[in-house]
Design a protein around this motif. Structure first.
Motif, short mmCIF file in Angstrom:
data_model
loop_
_atom_site.label_atom_id
_atom_site.label_comp_id
_atom_site.label_asym_id
_atom_site.label_seq_id
_atom_site.Cartn_x
_atom_site.Cartn_y
_atom_site.Cartn_z
N SER A 21 0.81 -1.22 0.00
CA SER A 21 0.00 0.00 0.00
C SER A 21 0.85 1.27 0.00
N THR A 22 2.14 1.16 0.25
CA THR A 22 3.01 2.34 0.16
C THR A 22 3.20 2.77 -1.29
N GLY A 23 2.96 1.86 -2.22
CA GLY A 23 3.19 2.15 -3.63
C GLY A 23 4.66 2.08 -4.01
N LEU A 24 5.48 1.53 -3.13
CA LEU A 24 6.92 1.54 -3.35
C LEU A 24 7.56 0.17 -3.50
N ALA A 25 6.80 -0.89 -3.37
CA ALA A 25 7.39 -2.23 -3.37
C ALA A 25 8.22 -2.52 -4.62
N GLU A 26 7.63 -2.35 -5.76
CA GLU A 26 8.35 -2.61 -7.01
C GLU A 26 9.51 -1.63 -7.20
N ILE A 27 9.30 -0.39 -6.83
CA ILE A 27 10.35 0.63 -6.94
C ILE A 27 11.53 0.25 -6.05
N TYR A 28 11.26 -0.18 -4.82
CA TYR A 28 12.34 -0.56 -3.90
C TYR A 28 13.10 -1.77 -4.43
N ASP A 59 19.74 -2.87 5.55
CA ASP A 59 19.45 -1.85 4.54
C ASP A 59 18.01 -1.94 4.04
N VAL A 60 17.49 -3.16 3.92
CA VAL A 60 16.09 -3.34 3.49
C VAL A 60 15.15 -2.76 4.55
N ILE A 61 15.44 -3.02 5.81
CA ILE A 61 14.63 -2.48 6.90
C ILE A 61 14.66 -0.95 6.87
#
Length: 148
Positions: free
Chosen positions: A35-42, A95-97
């Motif tokens: 729901s952040t909209g950032l999963a694929e971007i990250y 770094d992922v956290i």
């Protein structure tokens, strides 16, 4: 535990592993992370920032931890022993956290949205100053943890 093999429009199997391991690393559900909209971007950002083989090693170790765990407690123990205790994967996990919580990779924001959607704001029950205001008349409502 089961690894999500396809989320949204990303066919990469390792993306599913990334999302599945990100949930217990952050303490948020995969849906909350999505729901952040950032999963694929990250995911793509990490692929562009570190050596692909290093990231794949982290994801393979994560995959083994996920698949060998039947309960959340077992997964937590596997993350602790297989990922956070392993020098080759500990830094990536940290770094992922940090990426999910602060929206930064190596001290720099990934994009404007990463600042606004950092998980830290949910934990603090706050909003990112200058980016996502709480709304009209929100000042008239007492904070959730208010003692007054």
């Amino acid at each position: 535990m089961i690894i999500n093999t396809k989320i949204l429009n990303v066919d990469d199997y390792y993306y599913g592993v990334f999302m599945t391991i990100s949930a217990p690393l952050t303490g948020f559900t995969e849906n909350e992370l999505q729901s952040t909209g950032l999963a694929e971007i990250y995911y793509k950002h990490i692929l562009g920032k570190i050596e692909k083989a290093t990231f794949i090693e982290f994801l393979n170790i994560s995959k083994n931890a996920i698949e060998s765990s039947q309960t959340p407690d077992q997964l937590s123990a596997a993350i602790s022993t297989q990922i956070l205790s392993n020098p080759s994967t500990k830094k990536i996990a940290q770094d992922v956290i940090t990426l999910w919580y602060l929206g930064t990779w190596e001290g720099a924001y990934v994009n404007d949205l990463s600042y606004k959607e950092g998980l830290v704001w949910n934990i603090m029950q706050a909003h990112p100053p200058g980016a996502k205001q709480p709304g009209f008349k929100s000042w008239s409502i007492k904070p959730v943890n208010s003692n007054s």
